[in-house]
Design an enzyme around this catalytic site. Structure first.
Site, mmCIF file in Angstrom:
data_model
loop_
_atom_site.group_PDB
_atom_site.id
_atom_site.type_symbol
_atom_site.label_atom_id
_atom_site.label_comp_id
_atom_site.label_asym_id
_atom_site.label_seq_id
_atom_site.Cartn_x
_atom_site.Cartn_y
_atom_site.Cartn_z
ATOM 1 N N ASP A 281 74.410 29.115 98.779
ATOM 2 C CA ASP A 281 73.922 28.578 97.513
ATOM 3 C C ASP A 281 74.798 27.439 97.008
ATOM 4 O OD1 ASP A 281 71.984 30.464 97.768
ATOM 5 O OD2 ASP A 281 72.681 31.754 96.142
ATOM 6 N N MET B 111 84.223 39.448 90.147
ATOM 7 C CA MET B 111 83.649 38.437 91.032
ATOM 8 C C MET B 111 83.820 38.979 92.443
ATOM 9 S SD MET B 111 84.423 34.328 91.300
ATOM 10 C CE MET B 111 86.152 34.417 91.792
ATOM 11 N N ASP C 114 79.442 28.418 93.728
ATOM 12 C CA ASP C 114 78.526 29.506 93.372
ATOM 13 C C ASP C 114 79.284 30.816 93.505
ATOM 14 O OD1 ASP C 114 75.507 30.353 92.978
ATOM 15 O OD2 ASP C 114 76.350 31.694 94.491
ATOM 16 N N HIS D 63 71.283 33.774 97.797
ATOM 17 C CA HIS D 63 72.224 34.624 97.056
ATOM 18 C C HIS D 63 73.453 34.968 97.880
ATOM 19 C CE1 HIS D 63 69.328 34.788 93.895
ATOM 20 N NE2 HIS D 63 68.416 35.306 94.704
#
Length: 335
Positions: free
Chosen positions: A179, A28, A15, A174
């Site tokens: 996750d 990212m 994730d 999140h």
């Protein structure tokens, strides 16, 4: 010549959290990975998803970011600029970790859905080191896996319509590692799941008529004006929440919705439980009603198609989808 034996697959749930929609212009900012399990021929062995994990928070690679996307993760971008891991170093460490945990097997990245996370992960692996331990296509989408096993259209492959036993009991926080671990449990549950045989199709009625299945249709909106909405089967009102099978007045105070910060994530939880494939969120006639970023992320994480628009346009989109989709919507008839 003897047949070549395929290597086992080691499924690694990944994730990512990002500050924008695509890699390159945007960054990212964190990613987590968890070993879900190993497939050797027809046999799948689930792993403890907390045992073999990887997590890094990354220094952004550009000055561009989307505030709403950044808000989903809750990470402090200024802190990441100062303290985040160098992407080249993090990718080197991640490659080494993947190859260590997948020794003797072919590593396969898996995600729900995989498309967004794979786009960023693969781009970073190639941009910062030009090497991917997954190859160029070693990813598996859990939505597709469920759709194939359950024999449903891809757009119907949402968590709200999956059997409860398939879903992880962990919260979707999140935080990338949380996750990834949650998704690892879903992956193993899907791999070990044997769906029930489909029931035979019922014989068609002599005259199906327009009322067939009407109890599961989303009611159409038949009138919209300032301060007034009329929908099929419901008394007129100012604001409505509509969903497959019915609707009711939308009370903002129930979940703390205000013009700012906007529609709260709790407002759409009911829709996900109903297995909707699309959600329409109206912004008011003057577009003064905001949408909390966490609300959009909750819908995205569930694989639900989201439409955000001024109320007049939102009604048009909703009525069109109601003819063929399990659609829900929140409608505000004033500012």
């Amino acid at each position: 010549m003897a047949a070549r034996t395929a290597r086992p697959s080691l499924y690694i749930s990944v994730d990512i959290e990002a500050d924008g929609p695509i890699p390159g212009p945007y960054s990212m900012i964190s990613f987590g990975a968890s070993v879900a399990g190993r497939q050797d021929g027809v046999s799948y062995t689930a792993a403890d998803p907390e045992q073999l994990t990887f997590y890094r928070e990354l220094r952004p690679i550009s000055e561009e970011f989307v505030p709403e996307a950044l808000a989903v993760s809750g990470l402090d971008r200024d802190r990441l600029v100062r303290e985040g891991a160098d992407p080249a170093v993090a990718m080197t460490e991640f490659r080494a970790w993947v190859r260590e945990v997948s020794a003797g097997a072919q590593p396969v990245m898996c995600g729900y859905p995989a498309s967004f996370d794979w786009t960023f992960l693969y781009w970073y692996l190639i941009r910062f080191g030009a090497d991917s331990p997954f190859g160029h296509s070693g990813c598996l989408d859990m939505k597709t896996l469920y759709a194939t096993k359950a024999r449903v259209p891809l757009r119907a492959a949402v968590k709200g319509r999956m059997p409860r036993a398939l879903l992880s009991r962990r919260r979707h926080t999140h935080h990338a590692l949380d996750d990834a671990i949650e998704q690892a449990e879903l992956m193993s549950n899907l791999m070990l799941w044997t769906p029930p045989e489909p029931e035979p199709e019922p014989e068609p009625e002599a005259d199906p008529g327009a009322g067939a299945g009407a109890e599961e249709r989303s009611p159409r909106i038949t009138h919209l004006s300032w301060g007034r909405i009329e929908a099929e089967g419901l008394a007129p009102g100012k604001d409505f929440r509509l969903y497959p099978g019915g609707g009711r007045p939308w009370d903002w105070s129930e979940h703390g919705t205000r013009h700012e910060p906007g529609i709260q994530p709790q407002e759409v939880r009911e829709f996900l439980d109903l297995g909707v494939t699309a959600v329409v969120l109206s912004q008011g006639m003057d577009k003064r009603l905001g949408i909390a970023p966490q609300t959009l992320e909750a819908l995205r994480a569930a694989g639900v198609e989201v439409h955000v628009a001024e109320t007049t346009e939102a009604v048009e989109v909703y009525n069109r989808l109601a003819a063929t989709e399990r659609v829900a919507g929140l409608f505000h008839s004033t500012c």
